[in-house]
Design a protein around this motif. Structure first.
Motif, mmCIF file in Angstrom:
data_model
loop_
_atom_site.group_PDB
_atom_site.id
_atom_site.type_symbol
_atom_site.label_atom_id
_atom_site.label_comp_id
_atom_site.label_asym_id
_atom_site.label_seq_id
_atom_site.Cartn_x
_atom_site.Cartn_y
_atom_site.Cartn_z
ATOM 1 N N TYR A 89 -14.372 -3.816 -7.311
ATOM 2 C CA TYR A 89 -14.447 -3.697 -6.087
ATOM 3 C C TYR A 89 -13.100 -2.947 -6.271
ATOM 4 O O TYR A 89 -12.234 -3.339 -7.143
ATOM 5 N N ILE A 90 -13.187 -1.981 -5.265
ATOM 6 C CA ILE A 90 -11.819 -1.782 -4.033
ATOM 7 C C ILE A 90 -11.182 -2.044 -3.043
ATOM 8 O O ILE A 90 -11.774 -3.313 -2.198
ATOM 9 N N THR A 91 -9.928 -2.672 -3.661
ATOM 10 C CA THR A 91 -8.875 -3.635 -2.480
ATOM 11 C C THR A 91 -8.890 -2.639 -1.260
ATOM 12 O O THR A 91 -8.015 -2.075 -1.418
ATOM 13 N N ILE A 92 -9.165 -3.189 0.000
ATOM 14 C CA ILE A 92 -8.620 -2.701 0.958
ATOM 15 C C ILE A 92 -7.340 -3.659 1.361
ATOM 16 O O ILE A 92 -7.434 -4.706 2.082
ATOM 17 N N LYS A 93 -5.880 -3.026 1.277
ATOM 18 C CA LYS A 93 -5.301 -3.319 2.273
ATOM 19 C C LYS A 93 -4.634 -3.531 2.611
ATOM 20 O O LYS A 93 -4.609 -2.013 3.508
ATOM 21 N N SER A 94 -3.883 -4.124 4.026
ATOM 22 C CA SER A 94 -3.222 -3.814 5.251
ATOM 23 C C SER A 94 -2.084 -2.899 4.757
ATOM 24 O O SER A 94 -1.455 -2.953 4.183
ATOM 25 N N PRO A 95 -2.015 -1.448 5.843
ATOM 26 C CA PRO A 95 -0.550 -0.423 6.299
ATOM 27 C C PRO A 95 0.277 -1.289 6.924
ATOM 28 O O PRO A 95 1.472 -0.571 6.396
ATOM 29 N N ILE A 96 0.087 -2.445 8.018
ATOM 30 C CA ILE A 96 1.522 -3.210 8.563
ATOM 31 C C ILE A 96 1.638 -4.633 8.613
ATOM 32 O O ILE A 96 0.172 -5.135 8.462
ATOM 33 N N ILE A 97 2.656 -5.130 9.337
ATOM 34 C CA ILE A 97 2.722 -6.303 8.991
ATOM 35 C C ILE A 97 1.905 -6.647 11.001
ATOM 36 O O ILE A 97 1.927 -6.007 11.790
ATOM 37 N N GLY A 98 1.403 -7.549 10.727
ATOM 38 C CA GLY A 98 0.943 -7.929 12.139
ATOM 39 C C GLY A 98 -0.574 -9.157 12.595
ATOM 40 O O GLY A 98 -0.591 -10.168 11.327
ATOM 41 N N THR A 99 -0.943 -8.994 13.690
ATOM 42 C CA THR A 99 -2.414 -9.906 13.669
ATOM 43 C C THR A 99 -3.007 -9.273 13.362
ATOM 44 O O THR A 99 -4.268 -8.200 14.102
ATOM 45 N N PHE A 100 -4.527 -10.012 12.158
ATOM 46 C CA PHE A 100 -5.163 -9.034 12.383
ATOM 47 C C PHE A 100 -6.388 -10.055 13.223
ATOM 48 O O PHE A 100 -7.084 -11.003 13.214
ATOM 49 N N TYR A 101 -7.289 -9.074 14.119
ATOM 50 C CA TYR A 101 -8.675 -8.797 14.429
ATOM 51 C C TYR A 101 -10.275 -8.370 13.901
ATOM 52 O O TYR A 101 -9.984 -6.970 13.519
ATOM 53 N N ASP A 149 1.011 -4.785 2.874
ATOM 54 C CA ASP A 149 0.159 -4.686 1.113
ATOM 55 C C ASP A 149 -1.135 -5.947 1.305
ATOM 56 O O ASP A 149 -1.076 -6.884 0.170
ATOM 57 N N GLN A 150 -1.103 -6.325 2.299
ATOM 58 C CA GLN A 150 -2.037 -8.094 1.840
ATOM 59 C C GLN A 150 -3.621 -7.418 2.121
ATOM 60 O O GLN A 150 -4.166 -6.807 2.433
ATOM 61 N N PRO A 151 -4.059 -7.747 0.665
ATOM 62 C CA PRO A 151 -5.500 -7.337 0.542
ATOM 63 C C PRO A 151 -6.526 -7.825 2.004
ATOM 64 O O PRO A 151 -6.440 -9.337 2.067
ATOM 65 N N LEU A 152 -7.051 -7.069 2.037
ATOM 66 C CA LEU A 152 -8.370 -7.533 3.285
ATOM 67 C C LEU A 152 -9.819 -7.621 3.682
ATOM 68 O O LEU A 152 -10.395 -8.657 3.217
ATOM 69 N N PHE A 153 -10.269 -6.179 2.531
ATOM 70 C CA PHE A 153 -11.599 -6.675 1.935
ATOM 71 C C PHE A 153 -11.832 -6.290 0.162
ATOM 72 O O PHE A 153 -10.969 -5.338 -0.332
ATOM 73 N N LEU A 154 -12.890 -6.155 0.345
ATOM 74 C CA LEU A 154 -13.380 -6.407 -1.325
ATOM 75 C C LEU A 154 -14.919 -5.481 -0.904
ATOM 76 O O LEU A 154 -15.319 -6.201 0.032
ATOM 77 N N VAL A 155 -14.360 -3.778 -1.484
ATOM 78 C CA VAL A 155 -15.540 -2.773 -1.388
ATOM 79 C C VAL A 155 -16.359 -2.892 -2.254
ATOM 80 O O VAL A 155 -15.338 -1.662 -3.960
ATOM 81 N N ASP A 156 -17.178 -2.739 -3.078
ATOM 82 C CA ASP A 156 -18.502 -1.975 -3.415
ATOM 83 C C ASP A 156 -18.169 -0.843 -3.570
ATOM 84 O O ASP A 156 -19.402 0.083 -3.009
ATOM 85 N N PRO A 157 -18.301 -0.280 -4.348
ATOM 86 C CA PRO A 157 -17.916 2.073 -3.875
ATOM 87 C C PRO A 157 -19.361 2.175 -4.375
ATOM 88 O O PRO A 157 -19.605 3.461 -3.647
ATOM 89 N N SER A 158 -20.305 1.481 -5.565
ATOM 90 C CA SER A 158 -21.006 2.151 -5.626
ATOM 91 C C SER A 158 -22.362 1.565 -5.131
ATOM 92 O O SER A 158 -22.717 1.529 -3.915
ATOM 93 N N GLU A 167 -6.261 1.886 0.084
ATOM 94 C CA GLU A 167 -7.055 1.767 -1.193
ATOM 95 C C GLU A 167 -6.159 1.368 -2.419
ATOM 96 O O GLU A 167 -5.332 1.732 -2.718
ATOM 97 N N SER A 168 -5.999 0.685 -3.202
ATOM 98 C CA SER A 168 -5.725 0.013 -4.494
ATOM 99 C C SER A 168 -6.025 0.230 -5.419
ATOM 100 O O SER A 168 -7.754 -0.273 -6.012
ATOM 101 N N ALA A 169 -5.491 -0.402 -6.939
ATOM 102 C CA ALA A 169 -6.004 -1.155 -7.683
ATOM 103 C C ALA A 169 -6.793 -1.811 -7.724
ATOM 104 O O ALA A 169 -6.173 -2.843 -7.401
ATOM 105 N N PRO A 170 -7.803 -2.578 -8.047
ATOM 106 C CA PRO A 170 -8.453 -3.569 -8.035
ATOM 107 C C PRO A 170 -8.440 -5.115 -9.159
ATOM 108 O O PRO A 170 -7.190 -4.168 -9.829
ATOM 109 N N LYS A 171 -8.128 -6.268 -8.371
ATOM 110 C CA LYS A 171 -8.051 -7.659 -9.325
ATOM 111 C C LYS A 171 -9.137 -6.790 -10.619
ATOM 112 O O LYS A 171 -9.218 -6.666 -10.893
ATOM 113 N N SER A 172 -8.504 -7.574 -11.477
ATOM 114 C CA SER A 172 -9.060 -8.065 -13.140
ATOM 115 C C SER A 172 -10.683 -8.598 -13.210
ATOM 116 O O SER A 172 -11.673 -8.303 -13.509
ATOM 117 N N ASP A 173 -10.327 -9.603 -12.138
ATOM 118 C CA ASP A 173 -11.821 -10.155 -12.422
ATOM 119 C C ASP A 173 -13.042 -9.474 -11.427
ATOM 120 O O ASP A 173 -14.047 -9.711 -11.455
#
Length: 163
Positions: free
Chosen positions: A85-97, A154-163, A75-81
């Motif tokens: 939302y909270i951005t969930i980022k990739s912890p590793i390099i690889g292929t996303f499924y 560290d590539q963004p994977l998902f946007l999550v609304d924590p509310s 989890e990290s600081a979300p973008k301004s727009d």
């Protein structure tokens, strides 16, 4: 080559009086230029180039540990727009499924409610499949990566609304 080796190289070039030194290795290029007025403040250019075929080589040794050690950093600081939302980022390099296997449904869809510890996706790194678990609870707003796509650290994977 680590940062201490680079710093030592810069100091050595500054003391040697050489005006320019170029070092090329298989994965990194370094150019150090010393100014003609002062040899104590060299200009350094570092270009790291990793061929595409070797890019997944880095997580091989860290892949099993990365699942446990890097998962808290998802989890990290979300973008301004998307400030709420909270951005969930990739912890590793690889292929996303998005699915555990081709004949199974996706782990999460847009609108899915998730809680901490839920598996969101799988990232394959060198034939190791790593479950990526959520560090937050909320609702999936957006899936930012296509299924079976390569992802970077560290590539963004998902946007999550924590509310």
């Amino acid at each position: 080559m680590d940062i201490k080796e680079i710093q030592s190289l810069i100091k050595f070039v500054a003391k040697s009086g050489a005006s320019e030194v170029k070092l090329e290795m298989e994965d990194i290029k370094i150019t150090i230029r010393t100014g003609s007025t002062s040899s104590s403040t060299p200009e350094t250019t570092i270009v790291q180039q990793i061929p595409m075929a070797q890019a997944p080589a880095a997580p091989v040794a860290a892949a099993p540990a990365a699942q446990e050690a890097a998962a808290p950093a998802t989890e990290s600081a979300p973008k301004s727009d998307d400030s709420k939302y909270i951005t969930i980022k990739s912890p590793i390099i690889g292929t996303f499924y998005r699915k555990p296997s081709p004949d199974k449904p996706a782990f999460v869809e847009v609108g899915s409610t998730i809680s901490q510890g839920d598996v969101l996706c799988v990232i394959e790194a060198m034939k190791l499949f790593n479950d990526i678990e959520s560090e937050v609870s909320g609702k999936i707003v957006k899936v930012l990566v296509d299924d079976s796509s390569p992802v970077e650290f560290d590539q963004p994977l998902f946007l999550v609304d924590p509310s």
